[in-house]
Write an enzyme that holds these catalytic residues in place. Sequence first.
Site, short mmCIF file in Angstrom:
data_model
loop_
_atom_site.label_atom_id
_atom_site.label_comp_id
_atom_site.label_asym_id
_atom_site.label_seq_id
_atom_site.Cartn_x
_atom_site.Cartn_y
_atom_site.Cartn_z
N GLU A 94 0.67 -13.92 3.90
CA GLU A 94 -0.46 -13.86 4.83
C GLU A 94 -0.98 -15.25 5.20
O GLU A 94 -2.05 -15.38 5.79
CB GLU A 94 -1.57 -12.98 4.25
CG GLU A 94 -1.15 -11.53 4.18
CD GLU A 94 -2.22 -10.60 3.64
OE1 GLU A 94 -3.22 -11.08 3.07
OE2 GLU A 94 -2.04 -9.37 3.78
N GLU A 120 -6.70 -2.03 -1.25
CA GLU A 120 -6.88 -3.48 -1.14
C GLU A 120 -5.57 -4.19 -0.83
O GLU A 120 -5.52 -5.05 0.05
CB GLU A 120 -7.48 -4.03 -2.44
CG GLU A 120 -7.73 -5.51 -2.44
CD GLU A 120 -8.79 -5.97 -1.45
OE1 GLU A 120 -8.76 -7.16 -1.07
OE2 GLU A 120 -9.65 -5.17 -1.03
N VAL A 123 5.43 -5.04 -1.55
CA VAL A 123 6.71 -4.95 -2.25
C VAL A 123 7.35 -6.32 -2.12
O VAL A 123 7.35 -6.92 -1.04
CB VAL A 123 7.61 -3.87 -1.62
CG1 VAL A 123 9.00 -3.88 -2.26
CG2 VAL A 123 6.96 -2.50 -1.75
N GLY A 183 12.25 1.81 0.33
CA GLY A 183 11.34 2.95 0.24
C GLY A 183 10.20 2.80 -0.75
O GLY A 183 9.37 3.70 -0.89
N GLY A 225 7.60 0.72 -0.67
CA GLY A 225 6.30 0.60 0.01
C GLY A 225 5.77 1.96 0.42
O GLY A 225 4.60 2.28 0.18
N ASN A 255 1.19 -8.49 11.58
CA ASN A 255 2.15 -7.78 10.73
C ASN A 255 2.51 -6.46 11.41
O ASN A 255 2.10 -5.38 10.99
CB ASN A 255 1.57 -7.56 9.33
CG ASN A 255 2.59 -7.00 8.36
OD1 ASN A 255 3.69 -6.62 8.74
ND2 ASN A 255 2.21 -6.94 7.10
N TYR A 284 1.90 2.24 9.51
CA TYR A 284 0.66 2.99 9.29
C TYR A 284 0.40 3.97 10.42
O TYR A 284 0.04 5.13 10.19
CB TYR A 284 -0.52 2.05 9.10
CG TYR A 284 -0.43 1.19 7.87
CD1 TYR A 284 -0.01 1.72 6.64
CD2 TYR A 284 -0.77 -0.16 7.90
CE1 TYR A 284 0.07 0.93 5.50
CE2 TYR A 284 -0.70 -0.95 6.76
CZ TYR A 284 -0.28 -0.40 5.58
OH TYR A 284 -0.21 -1.17 4.45
#
Length: 159
Positions: A27, A83, A87, A95, A97, A124, A131
């Site tokens: 990040e 939070e 992986v 798989g 994650g 990202n 998601y």
Amino acid sequence: MSFIIRLGEKKDMQSVFNLITELAVFEKEPDAVEITVADLIKDGFSESPKFKVFVAEQDAKIIGIALFYERYSTWKGSSIHLEDLIVTKSKQKIGAGKALYTAVLKYAYDNKYSRVAWEVIDWNTNAVDFYKSTGATYLNDWSVVQMNKENLATFIQNS
């Protein structure tokens, strides 16, 4: 599936810390992690734990984590904040994650939490797309707001 998902234990906290650090580097915040392994043990395994963590384990090595905690929504009631979900880079795309994510959502569902919320960095796109594909709502109109330790101290001292 060549890995297992289980609740983390004290003995896992060095690996959890290593993954948190790996996420910070990803990040673009490599110096942002201020906690220690001792903090994770104290905060996660005290009489009143501040978080829970699922771990993905493969060949006796922790390859991923999903760290979460309870919070309260004045609109929805008890909820979960996810939070961190990470992986390790060399084990992505197997798989783990999705399995960690599913474990958190199942924990929330089984324990009758009203929602699960988290933040994701907009660049990202793999995470954002994942998601969205699971039915999560992406809130474009909301911003994350934080008060760090230094600004908190300044604010209180000047109030």
